[in-house]
Design a protein around this motif. Structure first.
Motif, mmCIF file in Angstrom:
data_model
loop_
_atom_site.group_PDB
_atom_site.id
_atom_site.type_symbol
_atom_site.label_atom_id
_atom_site.label_comp_id
_atom_site.label_asym_id
_atom_site.label_seq_id
_atom_site.Cartn_x
_atom_site.Cartn_y
_atom_site.Cartn_z
ATOM 1 N N THR A 154 -22.832 45.865 -3.068
ATOM 2 C CA THR A 154 -23.128 47.505 -3.004
ATOM 3 C C THR A 154 -21.883 48.150 -3.714
ATOM 4 O OG1 THR A 154 -21.694 47.603 -0.701
ATOM 5 C CG2 THR A 154 -24.296 47.200 -0.720
ATOM 6 N N GLY A 155 -22.144 49.305 -4.394
ATOM 7 C CA GLY A 155 -21.363 50.246 -4.718
ATOM 8 C C GLY A 155 -21.594 51.728 -4.103
ATOM 9 N N ASP A 156 -20.467 52.022 -3.228
ATOM 10 C CA ASP A 156 -20.489 53.244 -2.537
ATOM 11 C C ASP A 156 -20.339 54.567 -3.430
ATOM 12 O OD1 ASP A 156 -20.523 55.214 -0.544
ATOM 13 O OD2 ASP A 156 -18.716 54.430 0.368
ATOM 14 N N VAL A 157 -21.352 55.260 -3.729
ATOM 15 C CA VAL A 157 -21.213 56.497 -4.339
ATOM 16 C C VAL A 157 -20.682 57.847 -3.763
ATOM 17 C CG1 VAL A 157 -23.190 55.670 -6.043
ATOM 18 C CG2 VAL A 157 -23.705 57.114 -4.231
ATOM 19 N N LYS A 158 -20.309 57.291 -2.349
ATOM 20 C CA LYS A 158 -19.789 58.497 -1.579
ATOM 21 C C LYS A 158 -20.450 59.859 -1.626
ATOM 22 C CE LYS A 158 -15.426 55.767 -2.116
ATOM 23 N NZ LYS A 158 -14.171 55.622 -2.595
ATOM 24 N N ASP A 159 -19.616 60.813 -2.077
ATOM 25 C CA ASP A 159 -20.340 62.243 -2.113
ATOM 26 C C ASP A 159 -21.151 62.320 -3.321
ATOM 27 O OD1 ASP A 159 -18.455 62.215 -4.375
ATOM 28 O OD2 ASP A 159 -17.538 63.967 -3.329
ATOM 29 N N GLY A 197 -27.439 44.456 -7.350
ATOM 30 C CA GLY A 197 -26.281 45.783 -7.238
ATOM 31 C C GLY A 197 -27.113 46.790 -6.786
ATOM 32 N N LEU A 198 -26.535 47.359 -5.461
ATOM 33 C CA LEU A 198 -27.131 48.638 -4.884
ATOM 34 C C LEU A 198 -26.261 49.902 -4.876
ATOM 35 C CD1 LEU A 198 -29.238 50.043 -2.846
ATOM 36 C CD2 LEU A 198 -27.802 49.049 -1.010
ATOM 37 N N LEU A 199 -26.603 50.920 -5.637
ATOM 38 C CA LEU A 199 -26.099 52.044 -5.433
ATOM 39 C C LEU A 199 -26.262 52.848 -4.212
ATOM 40 C CD1 LEU A 199 -26.103 53.117 -9.360
ATOM 41 C CD2 LEU A 199 -24.227 52.092 -8.085
ATOM 42 N N ALA A 200 -25.265 53.275 -3.304
ATOM 43 C CA ALA A 200 -25.782 53.708 -2.170
ATOM 44 C C ALA A 200 -24.712 54.922 -1.651
ATOM 45 C CB ALA A 200 -26.309 53.060 -0.995
ATOM 46 N N LEU A 216 -30.357 48.724 -8.158
ATOM 47 C CA LEU A 216 -31.557 49.816 -7.398
ATOM 48 C C LEU A 216 -30.796 50.770 -6.515
ATOM 49 C CD1 LEU A 216 -33.414 48.194 -4.320
ATOM 50 C CD2 LEU A 216 -31.239 47.269 -5.440
ATOM 51 N N THR A 217 -31.562 51.944 -6.399
ATOM 52 C CA THR A 217 -30.823 53.120 -5.494
ATOM 53 C C THR A 217 -32.093 53.721 -4.962
ATOM 54 O OG1 THR A 217 -29.375 54.829 -5.283
ATOM 55 C CG2 THR A 217 -30.741 54.725 -7.372
ATOM 56 N N GLY A 218 -31.882 54.697 -4.040
ATOM 57 C CA GLY A 218 -32.666 55.682 -3.712
ATOM 58 C C GLY A 218 -32.383 56.665 -4.617
ATOM 59 N N GLY A 273 -28.061 56.196 2.920
ATOM 60 C CA GLY A 273 -27.393 55.208 2.367
ATOM 61 C C GLY A 273 -27.445 53.935 3.389
ATOM 62 N N GLN A 274 -27.520 54.254 4.573
ATOM 63 C CA GLN A 274 -27.718 53.093 5.070
ATOM 64 C C GLN A 274 -29.346 52.435 5.404
ATOM 65 O OE1 GLN A 274 -28.114 53.670 9.658
ATOM 66 N NE2 GLN A 274 -26.443 52.150 10.056
ATOM 67 N N GLU A 275 -30.179 53.328 4.988
ATOM 68 C CA GLU A 275 -31.317 53.105 4.913
ATOM 69 C C GLU A 275 -31.555 52.237 3.764
ATOM 70 O OE1 GLU A 275 -34.797 54.877 5.827
ATOM 71 O OE2 GLU A 275 -34.264 55.080 7.985
ATOM 72 N N TYR A 276 -30.947 52.644 2.593
ATOM 73 C CA TYR A 276 -31.150 51.751 1.275
ATOM 74 C C TYR A 276 -30.908 50.462 1.675
ATOM 75 C CZ TYR A 276 -30.372 56.240 -1.301
ATOM 76 O OH TYR A 276 -30.211 57.351 -1.745
ATOM 77 N N GLN A 277 -29.450 50.188 2.493
ATOM 78 C CA GLN A 277 -29.061 48.889 2.491
ATOM 79 C C GLN A 277 -29.844 48.136 3.485
ATOM 80 O OE1 GLN A 277 -25.005 48.954 4.167
ATOM 81 N NE2 GLN A 277 -24.399 47.279 2.967
ATOM 82 N N ARG A 278 -30.474 48.586 4.507
ATOM 83 C CA ARG A 278 -31.142 48.055 5.415
ATOM 84 C C ARG A 278 -32.437 47.465 4.499
ATOM 85 N NH1 ARG A 278 -30.685 51.277 10.995
ATOM 86 N NH2 ARG A 278 -28.696 50.159 11.989
ATOM 87 N N GLY A 279 -33.069 48.356 4.062
ATOM 88 C CA GLY A 279 -34.266 47.920 3.243
ATOM 89 C C GLY A 279 -34.184 46.886 2.178
#
Length: 417
Positions: free
Chosen positions: A80-85, A38-41, A108-110, A51-57
């Motif tokens: 993925t879970g889009d945290v938007k703003d 699960g990626l929060l981005a 994980l997340t940045g 967010g795009q960098e998180y996903q790519r890495g």
């Protein structure tokens, strides 16, 4: 009954028995399956470039591991879970959806919320979690009861160095004769969010303690800022030796620099984090020449740390662009999880996975990653993850400090000449 039919039936039965025997003897564990990560981005909104960098890495690490056959027969899928703003409602919605999926065994997340309140959700759900930002908030949550938060570990060291080391860096440049500081005045601009405010408040304290005068102390609302001219007018009215902006959004930082250069002062310009994002140079082009920024947990590209160049090259080959801070960081975080899973074996044994994460001690793109058991932050320092200062020239980022890892030297910014 037709004899050929009987023979054929017996043959099929023999083949099936052979196949079942072979399956029983297979080295692939019976529990092998697809493990969801699960990626929060912030995949949409003002921080979408990060967010795009998180996903790519993360995806690059997963693709590599799946191509190598997985771990113990397990393969992996990124969800993925889009945290938007990054508002509390959007973060909570994304966290609850991913935690609620029984096939998600690591998250994980940045950065997701900037205040990192989701750590409590992870602890309650016993979900292994690694994050890579706003470490002051991480420490504030975990340090009072570290055993309660065995779930959660921070790629990023303490932000204390962000608060103190810019002052030391500037004063060392002056001591080495590389800049002059005729008035020891500093202008500090920040954004109204936990990351930027924590750093700017720490900087103001350190500069003041070292005898500097703060001539501009401004904070802007968090989000898109397109006009900095009223603040810059104050900078020009009482020219400081140093101008600092801790707004981390690359679009905001780029517009600040572009408008500063409309009528520049002979001030050393330091921008927090944003110049590390590839989007910043795309927006500023040659105007970025000379800009200084620093990182904790960013890629330590140096002959003394070949891992950073290795991973950076793989990222660029796969995606056609250089990674900023988070592409390579989340790639490494995924590999920390893979290491833990290799040690534990069962992805559903979250307690054992969390323990294995905390025992990490390895060389990464950012330096040696080892966690402080009292705070769950990565350890900071030249022998672990150092604070690094970079300067941009002709679209390239040169590591200029610390000297142990430097690949180039500071050069006077064009508007100061």
């Amino acid at each position: 009954m037709n004899s050929s039919f009987v023979t054929s039936k017996r043959l099929r039965g023999a083949l099936m028995a052979t196949a079942l025997t072979a399956l029983a003897m297979s080295p692939v564990p019976a529990f092998a399956d697809v493990v969801k990560i699960g990626l929060l981005a912030p995949l949409t909104g003002p921080a979408a470039a990060d967010g795009q960098e998180y996903q790519r890495g993360a995806q690059m690490a997963i693709d590599e591991m799946n191509a190598a056959g997985g771990v113990g027969g397990h393969t992996f899928e990124l969800v993925t879970g889009d945290v938007k703003d990054m508002s509390s409602g959007n973060v909570t919605s994304a966290v609850e959806r991913l935690i609620g999926d029984p096939d998600v065994h690591f998250m994980l997340t940045g950065y997701a919320s900037l205040t990192n309140f989701e750590i409590d959700n992870m602890a309650e759900a016993e979900m292994p979690y690694m994050l890579a930002a706003t470490s002051q908030q991480t420490r504030d949550i975990i340090a009072p009861e570290p055993d309660k938060y065995n779930c959660c570990w921070s790629w990023t060291p303490s932000f204390d160095a962000y608060n103190t080391d810019v002052t030391s860096f500037v004063e060392k440049l002056a001591a080495d004769g590389k800049v002059t500081l005729p008035n020891k005045k500093v202008a500090i601009v920040s954004s109204d969010n936990a990351y930027s405010k924590t750093i700017s408040e720490g900087m103001k304290k350190t500069f003041t303690e070292k005898g500097w005068t703060i001539t501009v102390d401004e904070i802007v609302p968090f989000g898109e800022v397109t006009d900095w001219r009223s603040i810059l007018a104050k900078v020009r009215a009482d020219v400081p030796d140093v101008v600092i902006n801790t707004d981390y959004l690359p679009g905001n930082s780029a517009s600040f620099l572009n408008q500063f250069l409309e009528q520049p002062t002979k001030s050393l310009v330091f921008l927090q984090y944003a110049p590390s994002v590839p989007e910043f140079i795309q927006l500023t082009k040659e105007k970025s020449n000379g800009v200084i920024y620093n990182l904790l947990g960013g890629p330590l590209v140096s002959p003394k740390n070949p891992r950073a160049e290795e991973v950076g090259n793989k990222f660029k080959e796969k995606y056609g662009v250089e990674s900023g801070t988070y592409g390579v960081a989340l790639y490494e975080i995924m590999n920390v999880y893979f290491d833990a899973l290799k040690k534990v074996g069962d992805p559903s044994d979250h307690a054992a996975i969390m323990k294995a994460l905390g025992e990490t001690d390895k060389q990464t793109v950012a330096g040696r990653l080892k966690f402080d058991p009292a705070t769950h932050l990565a350890m900071q320092g030249e022998d672990y993850i150092p604070i690094t200062f970079f300067q941009i020239w002709d679209g390239e980022r040169t590591l200029i400090s610390p000297e142990k890892y430097a690949t180039g030297e500071f050069k006077l910014q064009p508007w100061m000449q």
